[in-house]
Design a protein around this motif. Sequence first.
Motif, mmCIF file in Angstrom:
data_model
loop_
_atom_site.group_PDB
_atom_site.id
_atom_site.type_symbol
_atom_site.label_atom_id
_atom_site.label_comp_id
_atom_site.label_asym_id
_atom_site.label_seq_id
_atom_site.Cartn_x
_atom_site.Cartn_y
_atom_site.Cartn_z
ATOM 1 N N VAL A 497 0.839 -1.189 0.000
ATOM 2 C CA VAL A 497 0.000 0.000 0.000
ATOM 3 C C VAL A 497 0.874 1.239 0.000
ATOM 4 C CG1 VAL A 497 -2.033 -1.024 1.100
ATOM 5 C CG2 VAL A 497 -0.172 -0.145 2.530
ATOM 6 N N ALA A 498 0.325 2.295 -0.577
ATOM 7 C CA ALA A 498 0.995 3.597 -0.584
ATOM 8 C C ALA A 498 0.351 4.491 0.462
ATOM 9 C CB ALA A 498 0.887 4.235 -1.968
ATOM 10 N N PRO A 499 1.149 5.363 1.112
ATOM 11 C CA PRO A 499 0.569 6.281 2.090
ATOM 12 C C PRO A 499 -0.025 7.496 1.391
ATOM 13 C CG PRO A 499 2.916 6.667 1.948
ATOM 14 C CD PRO A 499 2.610 5.553 0.967
ATOM 15 N N VAL A 500 -1.183 7.943 1.863
ATOM 16 C CA VAL A 500 -1.818 9.111 1.258
ATOM 17 C C VAL A 500 -2.251 10.075 2.350
ATOM 18 C CG1 VAL A 500 -2.571 7.891 -0.811
ATOM 19 C CG2 VAL A 500 -4.085 7.968 1.175
ATOM 20 N N GLY A 501 -2.312 11.348 1.983
ATOM 21 C CA GLY A 501 -2.785 12.385 2.884
ATOM 22 C C GLY A 501 -4.148 12.866 2.450
ATOM 23 N N SER A 502 -5.129 12.741 3.339
ATOM 24 C CA SER A 502 -6.500 13.139 3.023
ATOM 25 C C SER A 502 -7.026 14.075 4.099
ATOM 26 C CB SER A 502 -7.414 11.913 2.923
ATOM 27 O OG SER A 502 -6.993 11.044 1.888
ATOM 28 N N GLN A 503 -7.942 14.931 3.706
ATOM 29 C CA GLN A 503 -8.490 15.892 4.667
ATOM 30 C C GLN A 503 -9.829 15.460 5.237
ATOM 31 O OE1 GLN A 503 -8.412 19.858 2.972
ATOM 32 N NE2 GLN A 503 -6.207 19.757 2.607
ATOM 33 N N ASP A 504 -10.491 14.477 4.624
ATOM 34 C CA ASP A 504 -11.769 13.976 5.137
ATOM 35 C C ASP A 504 -12.699 15.152 5.447
ATOM 36 O OD1 ASP A 504 -13.738 12.290 6.036
ATOM 37 O OD2 ASP A 504 -12.727 11.720 7.894
ATOM 38 N N ASN A 505 -12.863 16.031 4.472
ATOM 39 C CA ASN A 505 -13.582 17.286 4.704
ATOM 40 C C ASN A 505 -15.053 17.039 5.027
ATOM 41 O OD1 ASN A 505 -11.544 17.567 2.268
ATOM 42 N ND2 ASN A 505 -11.472 19.470 3.438
#
Length: 641
Positions: A497-505
């Motif tokens: 898996v790749a790490p991702v940055g999300s804001q979950d707005n």
Amino acid sequence: MEGIRHEAEQAKLLSRGKRSWAEDTVAGHEARLAVDGQPDTCWAGAPYYKWWKVDLGELYHIERIFIRTEAPDEMESYTRYFIEVSDDDLNWRLAAEHLETAAPAPDGLTHVVGLEARYVRVTLTYCSSGETVRIYDLEAYGRQSSDRQPVIDRRAPRKFAAADYDEASGFERFEADDVEPGTTYAALRGGTTGSWLLYREVDLSDIGVDQLRGMFGFADLDKSRQVTLEVRLDRLDGECVGELILFKQWKRWSNLAGQLTAAEPERLSGVRDIYLVLRDVAPGQELLIHWLAFAKGTALPQPQPRAEALPEPAGEYRIYFGNLHSHTGLSDGIGTPDEAYDYARYTAGLDFLAITEHSNLYDHDLDWDRSRKWVDIQRTTARKTEENAFLALYGAETTWYNQFGHMNTYNMDCFINAYEIKYNDIAHYYHTIKQYPDSIQQWNHPWSCGNRHLDGFDPYDPELDEVMHMIEINPIESKELGGLYYYVTALDKGWHVAPVGSQDNHHGQWGTQNTLRTGILVDRLTTADFYDAVRHQRAYFTSALHLSVWFRVNGAIMGSRIPRTETADIEIHALYSLPTGHRIVRMELIGEQGQVLHAADHDNDELHCRLTLSWPDRYCFVKLYQEDGEFAATAPVWFED
């Protein structure tokens, strides 16, 4: 049009002053104002995709409905909507729609109906002038219906009121005032093991009934306090064809569906007496029931084969930044998809945004193929995408309330709702998504939304690994191992898996809520290139704005799986794609269990690094630090024997 309106006025006006209510109300614009006969008052709700209802008081033959959704001075504004009617406020029929051909209609529109009904519901799906939708006037015209009296109709797949039982033990009726805002409904409550309900002559027909559906609620909102409901045929001790383990979901009331199976499938057809039995009830819990239905579950679509990998670019990969996890008012966020995509592109400067509404909050949440929201989001993404400039993406967030957690699905023709109880068995859910090799799956915020933390990514499954592509990290909320704990845990257990940055707005600010971003490495900014990058883990997390990172091992880009060698030639190149005034101050090469295999301090806005290391670990990735503590963490390169 005037002729039609005049003809309509020859029939009786049915709706003036009648009881009305709505899914949402803007202060000062109550539902009753849509039927008060005043041209300058209106009901208003926001954001769009809200419904409004009126109860005509009794059954009528509705000939026509006149509706005005714009003020007289709003000559350019238009609203899309559809109108449904019902005789019981449970089962709805489409009466009219003003959707794809919507155009300004400041004087209102008249729709021919020609149906018997007591209730009218209008769902407003879009407004060109903003997110608030309005009804200035709704006038239903018709005539007294025949002397037909309402009858209890238990034909599958129709809904019927749970309070209309034939016999009961241990259940009592009550008026529920929290099913829908502004009204009450007759419902049942029972909390004693052994309590039962009998519904005689339920017509299961021959549609292949395999689900009991219902709107269930819970007196105690503690999700751990479960109820087990049995479905038995013909007798109280008859064949048990279903066992539903029920517990509180997002809110007190939820539409839930449990599987039904019989030893002889034909027994789930024809006319049957149905017993519902409380087999087990947690102490202090009571089960609440508003309506029930016997139905055939909606099949998921046919899987598509995994797309062929795209060729590597002639030069270096380009890097683009965006957010893969966000919400709007179509579920539990604010605003509209149009607003979100425009804000992400023009205000936040993102290259892509994925809207991933909670799968349990779609309309027709148990029947993905009937959801208008699902179709509208896809149409919006097509309209807002401009390849090589901005990608409007969509997915769905499968949301569990059994403490497991949340996951995003992308590139699927459907959403999967854990309100279908079978998907609360995570092994069954994983088995389902494994059937979709072209899909994209992401573990969301494993540090929150349940104490099971995605079951610690156990057990490792090589077939599931083929469709699991990403995992969120967030050093703002999860600081263990420098924000990398869950990512490293998944890698150590064998996942690719790749790490991702999300804001979950959930409160707007799509792209400006914080600095978390996902970087993707592609040849071109197209939807096909995007999904190709994700399938091959060419993605990385960054909270350092505009920090582009290229990481290679033995010439292979991040996300690659390469043969194991005694030594590894590492190449790292990083720079800011836009001026930020920040500097890269440290580089770390990280291996199994989060061990730092090599580190070097730095002090520049660009980094070039080459080194050769002997290689005992199965994978390695790079972490680059900015001077203020923000960082980027890449996908690994994996070594395989």
